[in-house]
Design a protein around this motif. Structure first.
Motif, short mmCIF file in Angstrom:
data_model
loop_
_atom_site.label_atom_id
_atom_site.label_comp_id
_atom_site.label_asym_id
_atom_site.label_seq_id
_atom_site.Cartn_x
_atom_site.Cartn_y
_atom_site.Cartn_z
N VAL A 1 0.90 -0.69 0.14
CA VAL A 1 -0.25 -0.17 0.11
C VAL A 1 0.84 1.23 -0.02
N SER A 2 0.59 2.33 -0.97
CA SER A 2 1.21 3.69 -0.99
C SER A 2 -0.24 4.03 -0.61
N PHE A 3 0.54 5.82 -0.55
CA PHE A 3 -0.53 6.83 -0.23
C PHE A 3 0.55 7.98 -0.16
N SER A 4 -0.25 9.12 -0.61
CA SER A 4 0.24 10.84 -0.93
C SER A 4 -0.25 11.39 -0.78
N TYR A 5 -0.30 12.58 0.58
CA TYR A 5 -1.37 13.87 0.15
C TYR A 5 -1.57 14.37 -0.93
N LEU B 1 2.88 7.44 2.90
CA LEU B 1 3.30 6.02 3.29
C LEU B 1 3.85 5.19 2.42
N ASP B 2 4.68 4.21 1.90
CA ASP B 2 5.16 3.54 0.60
C ASP B 2 5.32 2.33 1.14
N ASP B 3 4.86 1.74 0.35
CA ASP B 3 4.96 -0.13 0.16
C ASP B 3 4.55 -0.69 2.27
#
Length: 168
Positions: free
Chosen positions: A155-159, A166-168
């Motif tokens: 799971v990766s996430f960026s605002y 959140l990377d991998d």
């Protein structure tokens, strides 16, 4: 009031950190700094007043206990010199009052901390009494129990889309 001012300062810190891009884009650094200084000044004044009043409670009690002790010694000495009271009875009474005075003094020292805890509990009660913002629909069924675990892989996430939070 001190708790409210502390919350306002912490909220301002969080807001300013989160809005750095906007603050820089519109050149609002000085106005944000000035507003933050005002909030800190207000918090400083409220904190100083709260500390003063808290220490005043303890000192007032100590002075009161000492004055009563002086009155007891003076009146007791007058009774002893008038042969209405034995010296031993006076010392026993003074010793009992000293112990009582220490207990009262200790209680007055803890009273400000108890008052602070009370205000904290009031704020917690206010939060718990807030109405629920999300409600289930009337015909909602309960969620099934988890079998073992919840797992998130890759799971990766960026605002912003530029830098991943959140990377991998």
């Amino acid at each position: 009031r001190r708790r409210r001012e502390e919350a306002a300062v912490l909220s301002a810190v969080q807001e300013n950190i989160g809005a750095q891009a906007v603050v820089r884009a519109f050149g609002l650094q000085e106005s944000r700094r000035a507003h933050f200084r005002e909030q800190l000044d207000t918090l400083g004044g409220v904190t100083a007043r709260a500390s003063y009043l808290g220490s005043l409670v303890g000192k007032t009690t100590d002075v009161g206990v000492n004055l009563v002790q002086l009155l007891i010694i003076g009146f007791g000495a007058w009774l002893v010199f008038g042969n209405r009271l034995e010296v031993g009875a006076l010392f026993a009474f003074i010793g009992t009052f000293v112990n009582l005075g220490l207990a009262i003094s200790n209680l007055s020292q803890t009273l400000p901390a108890l008052l602070q805890a009370t205000t904290g509990m009031r704020r917690i009660d206010e939060l718990l009494d807030e109405p629920v913002g999300v409600r289930d629909v009337p015909d909602a069924s309960p969620a099934p129990r988890l079998a073992r675990e919840i797992r998130l892989d890759g799971v990766s996430f960026s605002y912003t889309g530029e830098q991943r939070n959140l990377d991998d």
